[in-house]
Design an enzyme around this catalytic site. Structure first.
Site, PDB file in Angstrom:
ATOM      1  N   GLY A 230       2.966   2.358  10.746  1.00  0.00           N
ATOM      2  CA  GLY A 230       3.950   3.424  10.581  1.00  0.00           C
ATOM      3  C   GLY A 230       4.685   3.789  11.859  1.00  0.00           C
ATOM      4  O   GLY A 230       5.355   4.811  11.924  1.00  0.00           O
TER       5      GLY A 230
ATOM      6  N   SER B 153       3.776  -2.094  10.189  1.00  0.00           N
ATOM      7  CA  SER B 153       5.232  -2.206  10.351  1.00  0.00           C
ATOM      8  C   SER B 153       5.785  -3.569   9.931  1.00  0.00           C
ATOM      9  O   SER B 153       6.713  -4.083  10.554  1.00  0.00           O
ATOM     10  CB  SER B 153       5.640  -1.855  11.789  1.00  0.00           C
TER      11      SER B 153
ATOM     12  N   GLU C  82      -5.225  -4.619  10.539  1.00  0.00           N
ATOM     13  CA  GLU C  82      -4.154  -3.647  10.746  1.00  0.00           C
ATOM     14  C   GLU C  82      -4.378  -2.930  12.079  1.00  0.00           C
ATOM     15  O   GLU C  82      -5.164  -1.976  12.140  1.00  0.00           O
ATOM     16  CB  GLU C  82      -4.149  -2.612   9.619  1.00  0.00           C
TER      17      GLU C  82
ATOM     18  N   ASN D 149       0.875  -1.173   0.000  1.00  0.00           N
ATOM     19  CA  ASN D 149       0.000   0.000   0.000  1.00  0.00           C
ATOM     20  C   ASN D 149       0.912   1.222   0.000  1.00  0.00           C
ATOM     21  O   ASN D 149       1.493   1.559   1.023  1.00  0.00           O
ATOM     22  CB  ASN D 149      -0.896  -0.014   1.249  1.00  0.00           C
TER      23      ASN D 149
ATOM     24  N   GLU E 145      -6.416   5.011   7.943  1.00  0.00           N
ATOM     25  CA  GLU E 145      -6.166   6.425   7.651  1.00  0.00           C
ATOM     26  C   GLU E 145      -7.407   7.079   7.025  1.00  0.00           C
ATOM     27  O   GLU E 145      -7.663   8.261   7.242  1.00  0.00           O
ATOM     28  CB  GLU E 145      -4.929   6.557   6.739  1.00  0.00           C
TER      29      GLU E 145
ATOM     30  N   LYS F  30       0.220   4.298  -0.255  1.00  0.00           N
ATOM     31  CA  LYS F  30      -0.359   5.520   0.318  1.00  0.00           C
ATOM     32  C   LYS F  30      -0.059   6.693  -0.633  1.00  0.00           C
ATOM     33  O   LYS F  30      -0.051   6.486  -1.841  1.00  0.00           O
ATOM     34  CB  LYS F  30       0.162   5.727   1.743  1.00  0.00           C
TER      35      LYS F  30
ATOM     36  N   HIS G 104      -9.336   1.622   5.076  1.00  0.00           N
ATOM     37  CA  HIS G 104      -8.033   1.752   5.734  1.00  0.00           C
ATOM     38  C   HIS G 104      -8.166   2.692   6.938  1.00  0.00           C
ATOM     39  O   HIS G 104      -8.948   3.647   6.899  1.00  0.00           O
ATOM     40  CB  HIS G 104      -6.997   2.291   4.738  1.00  0.00           C
TER      41      HIS G 104
HETATM   42  P1  13P Z   1       3.354   0.452   7.559  1.00  0.00           P
HETATM   43  O1  13P Z   1       3.809  -0.849   6.954  1.00  0.00           O
HETATM   44  O2  13P Z   1       4.131   1.634   7.051  1.00  0.00           O
HETATM   45  O3  13P Z   1       3.288   0.359   9.061  1.00  0.00           O
HETATM   46  O4  13P Z   1       1.856   0.705   7.041  1.00  0.00           O
HETATM   47  C1  13P Z   1       0.932  -0.315   7.184  1.00  0.00           C
HETATM   48  C2  13P Z   1      -0.297   0.044   6.444  1.00  0.00           C
HETATM   49  O5  13P Z   1      -1.038   0.925   6.823  1.00  0.00           O
HETATM   50  C3  13P Z   1      -0.593  -0.685   5.192  1.00  0.00           C
HETATM   51  O6  13P Z   1      -1.873  -0.428   4.753  1.00  0.00           O
END
Ligand code: 13P
Length: 263
Positions: A175, A215, A169, A9, A99, A11, A97
């Protein structure tokens, strides 16, 4: 045995030339490596989806959108519909997601509407869910995850189980460099699988892929993928470097070999 999905992903990262360069290198990797029982998938931003899909066409890889509109068409400035995604041949789309839930106030009901739009186009939704740190510390992980499942899948019937993917997640692991341990992740994946079993039966629940995200990196992915109910990763930061992404695909190919039933 379920296929292992290694999903990047991206982003809001990578411009046109960076996307093109990554896809060309991934295409080269796929032409020279076997990825038996593993599906590499990338999710670039909307403007570069068609180019990415072109560069990876006919290769054992998929391209996904990061979101879709809950509406079919019309006056929804800034939105992209499932029909439009279907028209460039996409087969996957991430929805819900954390976010999107956090910054755009998306609810389970909205995620469900998006899921329905995607189903109309036979695009496989990757439905994201997971608890926050406060919820985990209050012992509410199971309650939160089950509530999200109930909301996202309300009145949704499935034919085989291969038409959806779920991504667990935990928000506190995204992150932050703070990964759930393999056992912590497996515990929640088992809760999700169990809910799916109650809701859709043993056969369908056994087919649905459940990815872990938060992560995931080359040095922790093997332990996660070896868990019985973890069928892949939804990877943010570590999916942006082609070398790391290919290393994680290599690891998934090894784990898929270990998981394959002996004839
Ligand atoms: P990270 O791997 O950067 O922690 O992000 C995970 C994520 O949100 C994937 O959708």
């Amino acid at each position: 045995m379920r296929q292992i999905i290694i999903a990047g992903n991206w982003k809001m990262n990578k411009n046109a030339s960076e996307t093109q360069e990554f896809c060309a290198e991934l295409a080269q990797y796929l032409k020279t490596h076997s990825v038996k029982d593993v599906l590499p998938l990338i999710a670039p931003v909307f403007p570069f989806l068609a180019k990415a899909a072109d560069l990876l066409a006919k290769l054992p890889a998929a391209v996904a959108a990061q979101d879709v509109s809950a509406y079919e068409s019309g006056a929804y400035t800034g939105e992209v519909s499932a029909t439009q995604l279907g028209s460039i041949g996409l087969n996957y789309c991430i929805i819900g997601h954390s976010e999107r839930r956090q910054y755009h106030h998306e609810t389970d009901a909205l995620v469900r509407s998006k899921l329905l739009q995607l189903r109309e186009q036979d695009i496989i939704p990757i439905v994201c869910l997971g608890e926050t740190l406060e919820q985990r510390e209050a012992g509410e992980t199971e309650k939160v995850v089950v509530t999200q499942l109930e909301g996202c899948f309300r009145d949704i019937e499935l034919k085989s189980g291969s038409e959806i993917v779920i991504a667990y997640e935990p928000v506190w692991a995204i992150g932050t460099g703070r990964t759930a341990t393999s056992l912590q992740a497996q515990e929640v994946h088992a809760i999700i699988r169990n809910w799916l079993k109650q809701r859709y039966g043993v056969e369908i629940s056994g087919i649905i892929s459940i990815l872990y995200g938060g992560s995931v990196k080359p040095d922790n992915i093997a332990g996660l993928l070896r868990q019985p109910d973890i069928d892949g990763g939804l990877i943010g930061g570590a999916s942006l470097k082609i070398a790391d992404f290919c290393q994680m695909i290599d690891t998934a190919v090894d784990v898929a070999r270990e998981k394959r039933p002996t004839p």
